[in-house]
Structures are given as C-alpha cells and as structure tokens.
Design a protein around this motif. Sequence first.
Motif, short mmCIF file in Angstrom:
data_model
loop_
_atom_site.label_atom_id
_atom_site.label_comp_id
_atom_site.label_asym_id
_atom_site.label_seq_id
_atom_site.Cartn_x
_atom_site.Cartn_y
_atom_site.Cartn_z
N LEU A 276 46.70 34.98 38.86
CA LEU A 276 45.69 36.00 39.14
C LEU A 276 44.54 35.99 38.14
CD1 LEU A 276 48.03 38.92 40.25
CD2 LEU A 276 46.91 37.17 41.64
N HIS A 277 44.57 35.03 37.21
CA HIS A 277 43.41 34.91 36.32
C HIS A 277 42.26 34.35 37.15
CE1 HIS A 277 45.70 35.84 32.72
NE2 HIS A 277 46.69 35.16 33.26
N ARG A 278 41.08 34.93 36.95
CA ARG A 278 39.94 34.56 37.81
C ARG A 278 39.67 33.06 37.92
NH1 ARG A 278 36.21 38.40 39.88
NH2 ARG A 278 36.83 40.53 39.36
N PRO A 279 39.76 32.31 36.80
CA PRO A 279 39.50 30.87 36.93
C PRO A 279 40.51 30.15 37.82
CG PRO A 279 39.55 31.52 34.61
CD PRO A 279 40.01 32.70 35.41
N SER A 280 41.63 30.80 38.14
CA SER A 280 42.62 30.19 39.01
C SER A 280 42.49 30.72 40.43
CB SER A 280 44.02 30.48 38.45
OG SER A 280 45.01 29.89 39.25
N ILE A 281 42.46 32.03 40.58
CA ILE A 281 42.46 32.62 41.93
C ILE A 281 41.16 32.35 42.68
CG2 ILE A 281 41.90 34.93 40.99
CD1 ILE A 281 43.14 36.17 43.43
N ASN A 282 40.01 32.49 42.03
CA ASN A 282 38.76 32.35 42.76
C ASN A 282 38.56 30.96 43.38
OD1 ASN A 282 38.14 35.00 42.54
ND2 ASN A 282 36.51 34.76 41.02
N PRO A 283 38.73 29.89 42.59
CA PRO A 283 38.59 28.57 43.23
C PRO A 283 39.65 28.33 44.30
CG PRO A 283 38.85 28.35 40.83
CD PRO A 283 38.89 29.80 41.14
N PHE A 284 40.84 28.92 44.15
CA PHE A 284 41.85 28.75 45.19
C PHE A 284 41.37 29.40 46.49
CE2 PHE A 284 45.41 30.08 47.77
CZ PHE A 284 46.15 28.90 47.87
N LEU A 285 40.86 30.63 46.37
CA LEU A 285 40.38 31.33 47.57
C LEU A 285 39.22 30.59 48.22
CD1 LEU A 285 40.52 35.05 46.34
CD2 LEU A 285 41.93 34.02 48.14
N GLN A 286 38.44 29.89 47.42
CA GLN A 286 37.32 29.12 47.99
C GLN A 286 37.81 27.86 48.70
OE1 GLN A 286 35.05 28.49 44.41
NE2 GLN A 286 33.75 30.27 44.75
#
Length: 707
Positions: free
Chosen positions: A250-260
Amino acid sequence: MRIRLLYLLAGLFVFLSCETKEKNEKSMNDLEKNPLLAEWDTPFGVPPFDKIKSEDYLPALKKGVEEKRADIDAIVNNKEKPTFKNTIVALELSGKTLSKIMGPFFAVRGANTDSILDGTAKIMAPEFSKLGDDVRMNPNLFKRVDAVYKEKDQLDLSAEDLKLLEETHKQFIRAGVNLSEEKQQKLRKINTRLATLSQEFGDHLLNETNDFELYVTDKKDLGNASPALLAVAAKEAKKRGHDKGWSFTLHRPSINPFLQASPNPVLRKKIFNGYAMRGNNNNENDNKKILEEMASLRLQAARLKGYKNHAAYILSDNMAETPENVYKFMDQLWTPALNRAKRERALLAKKMKSEGETKAFEASDWRYYVEKIRKEKYNFNEEETRPYFEVTAVRDGVFMLAGKLFGLQFKELKNVPTWHKDQQVFEVLEADGKHLGVVYLDYFARSSKRGGAWMNELRAQSNVDQFVTPVVTTNFNFPPATVEMPSLLSFTQAQTFFHEFGHALHGLLSNVKYESLSGTNVPRDFVEFPSQVMENWMSEPEVLRLYAKHYKTGKVIPDALIKKMNEANDFNEGFRTVEYMAAAYLDMAWHTIQDTTLQESNAFEKKAMDKIGLINEIIPRYRSTYFSHIFSGGYSAGYYSYLWSEVLDADAFQAFKESGDIFNQAIAKKYRKMISQGGTKKGMDLYKEFRGREPKIDALIEKRGLK
Ligand SMILES: [Zn+2]
C-alpha cells in the motif's frame, strides 16, 4: 509536506517492549557518557549519528525537559523588573539542550524508527504536552511577558524584536493562560489525551500499511508494468517469504503503478480497497473511535478558549483567518474542478466499454484507463519518462536550479555521520564559497520510515549572540535501487524531490535573529509556497534539458517526449484537483462540527462528501481513517493550505515567466529576500514586498485548467 517539531510530537507511534524499558533504565545512569548531551565534535557540529544509540534519546530528552523547566523557573524568579531581554529573549533561548536533541530525535524517529524509539516517543509525547502547558499556562511567567507586552510601544524595539514579543504573547493567550483554573485543568487533560490519541492513530496507520500484501503469480496480471516496478515487487515478494512472484504493497510507489498497469479489475479492486479501508477494518488497528474522539476533544478545547470550533481557532493564526474565508476560496474552484473530473470520468468509462468490459466503471479502474487514454491520445506511457528521472539525475537538477536562481553550490560530505547508510549529505555554499548550511538527503522507502515525503530541521538558523547555520533534512519514499535497476522516479516523484528541496531552501536561506521566527516557522498556509513554487521549474523544458538524462545513454530527454508528457499530465488534472479538494473539505467538515457528541466516522464522511457532490468514482485523497495530516500530523483545519499556497506559487512563478527569463536574477534576488525573512513578517506583507501587489488567483486557475 514539511514537519515542524511540535507537529511531529503528535505523530509518534506506540510500542514499548520490556527489553526497551530495561535498556532505557540502564542508560539513565550514565548521562555523562550520553553522546547527545556531550559537545558535538563533528563537521559543522552536526549530530554524531554514528555514536548515538536509540536508547540514548530517552534519558537525554528527560534531561532536556528538566533543564527547560529550570530555565523557566529562573525567568519567573528573576527579581529584576521584566524586560524584553530578561523575559522574552530569555524565554526564546530557554531549553537549549532540548531544542538541540529534538531535531535529531524527530528526524530519526520519522525516517528510521525502531521499537526503542517508538517506546521513547510513547513516554515523551504526554511529557512534551505537559511541558508545553506548564510553560504557556504559567500565570507568573505570563505576568512578566504581559508586562513587557504592555510597554511595547515605548521600548524602541526593532521590527523583528517586536514580532517576537507579539508572537510570544499570542502563544500564551492561545494556550489559554487567561482562563480559570478549572478550565485550564480541563484543557490540560484534553491536550494530553489528544497527544496520546494522535500517536495511536499514526501507529495504527503504519501497521495497516505494512500488513497488507497483494501477491501476484501470473505475469499477465501485471500488464505493461515496468521492469523497475517488477524488480522492486519481486524483491518485496522474496522479503515476504515467497520464492517467486511479485508482491505489491500500500505504499504509493507500489500501489499506484500497479493500478496503472494491471489489466485485472479484481486485483485492482483488491489493492484499492486495501488502501481505502486502512484504519477502517474493525480490528485492533481501527482508527474510527480515535478520530471521533479527537474531533470532539478539539471542539471542546476550542470552546474553552472562546472559539466557535477548532477550525476557527486554528485559522485565526493563519493567512486565511476564518473558516468562512477557506470555504469561500475553495468554493470558487470546486465546481469547475468537479465538472472537469466528470468529463474525464465520461471518457474513461467510454474507453472501458469500448474494450468490451461490461461491469460498471469504478474508482479502482480510474488510473488504469487514464494510462490507456494517455497512451492512445498522447502516445504517452509514464514508464517512458522514468529512465530520465534517475534519482541522482533529479538531485543534480535540483542543485542546478538552486545554482541558477541563487548561485548556490553543493559539495558532498563523505565524513559526516548519518542515520542510514543510504543517506547523502551535502554542504551548501554561497556563490563566493561562504558556508551556508548542510542538507541531508534520505531517498528510499523502507519499513522503518513513515510514508510520504517531508523536510525537517536538525538545527534551525538563528543569530542572537552568534550566527548559527542551518542543518536540514529531506526525506522521501522513492523506490530503492535493485541489482538490475537504479532508482528511477516517476514524474510525480521527481516533482516531490523539487518540492521538499523547496522546504530545505526555505530553511537554508533563512537570515533572521530568532530561531522561533526562522526558516519554515511561518503560517501553515504560507509554508507550502516556497516548496510548491519549485515544482513549476521542474517541468519547464528549459530546466528538464539540464537534468533529465537517460540513465543508460546519458541522452537528454527529447523535446517531443517533454511535450507529450506535459500534455498527458494535463489530462487528469480534474481528478487530481477533486481528490485533493475533497480531502480538504473533509478536513474542514471534521473541524467545523458544532456538536461535541461523537460523530460516527463513516456516516459523517459520507454526509460531508455528499454535500459537495463528490462522485463515487473518486475518493478523497485521504479518507478519515488514514488522514494522517490532520489526525497525526499537525495539519488539522489546514489541508487546504496546499491549494492556498498554490495561489502564491503560481502567481510568483508567473513573475519569472512574464519577465521572459525563468532564471531572472533580479526576481530571484527579491524572492530570496522574501523567504529569507522566515516568520518575521506577515505572509501577505512578505508577498507584497516581493510582487508589489497581492497574489492573483488567475495563474492557478489557468494552471489547473479550471476556467
Ligand atoms: Zn510540503
């Protein structure tokens, strides 16, 4: 974000193992050997992090509190008539040891904590709260301060001395020094309770963030994820005990690119909900009860002090002045932003349907389809730019910008002790080689570090008896380098680097007399201005060409890619403004409540969001149960500040643009003069000196496309 010491007091986590207690007790006995209390024989007098052990902090902080109390007693018991020097300056200079060790304590606590530091924080949070109350509710101390204050017009004080006097006096009033004994007792209880609750909030949030894992074994669920992201996710999977596959967190550098990247809507929804439900899972880390109580206690405290609510209390000390002004400001931007986001939603939903997906378009789908459209419409993929934003290239870009604007130079210091091996330290020099200060850079995400990015001061600039040079730190959660890949930043992360460095410059360029008015000690709705303004340069083609170089080939980022990137980034601006503003409205809702009975968190949030007409496909950037800025970070009734400051930064950058030279030396000089004055003048006065007029909102509206 920028963390002030006092704000951080509230942001501490809770844990105390038996082992910690023993260690702490043992070291109470050898204060003489405590490196925190000794003279710091290091380059530029920076903290000797190589000698300091976690267990040294508790006894040193206690000693510091003791000394501070003795200093206060000495002021109160002074037989001489109260003067500016023996009361106001003496108070400013009191507690030297404590201010010296608070800097390193909060820096290490935020960036590299462990169970001993957690335990220390748990013990010290109520102690600090009590110390604050004991000083600012001390009637005899206030008598002296008030006596000097009443004579202020006859004292022939300099403008800065006068500001210190006024600020000092105001702090006593705001703390409730004039209240009855009974009301003061109530306030003290509330303050101590709030300190503990806010610590627990942050603790729960860190646990919830670290506990979640999305484990993926099928490569096709990862779509077009970049090699850099895959490398980090594979490393994470190993760390979590899997022998293959990828783990996302859930750290942003992990979750955000995954969602993209992930074409699998079920997995997207799973990680999205994991994020959105933090602190809201009815488990031992639930934050609902905590924040409900905090909102009620803050209202009670504000009422005791004679304000109608917490927001009114907080804002009376900021540029915005009243909750009504904050709402008036936000309301003029909200509808255009929401309309823009609705247009984006329609495009995204249409795109999803065109791909044969029959389910309803949801919040967890937003980022994926944004990337698709960016790719199609602008032929742009965020991953294309990452190779140009290698972390040291971005760092050099930031340094070059500081050089072009203010003539600063940076020299790496290899012999300076750090709290983590990945840190870098630089000496900052003026154009003529004169020493200005020291800056620490702590780049990478790790589990001992809190989320987000922030700056803090290890030592603030001041100039009472002698000039004390500043030592500042900037902290990030960038993807760590792996064997295969250096740390490559997204556009937003590169922007964050410039942002935090703007805070660092605010601290480094400070040139005032008193520490409490120096550097970033300015109203909260001014403090994000010197940081955000740096983001404007970051994406200017002229600046990008200086630093955005491919990590393999060294080639400068192509103009065509810059153009695509800026257009593509513009595409999702409605979403960005709406998710941010929704959180700002939520913050204001919690802090303008008129009823001290406990609100039910989820129902309250829903009502507040329905009121502004937030669409289901966007959630606030922070939901209540993980809104650490306002429940554990000192930004209560202050999250609007980023947008407020953006009016200033957009308008200020416009001054450079209008001149036809974004490095215009005359304007840069004026700008430096403005921020070097710290909090010695009102924010608006400083701005008017710089720009020759009040800021206009037009540049912000233009920048965010909200016409
Ligand atoms: Zn900031």
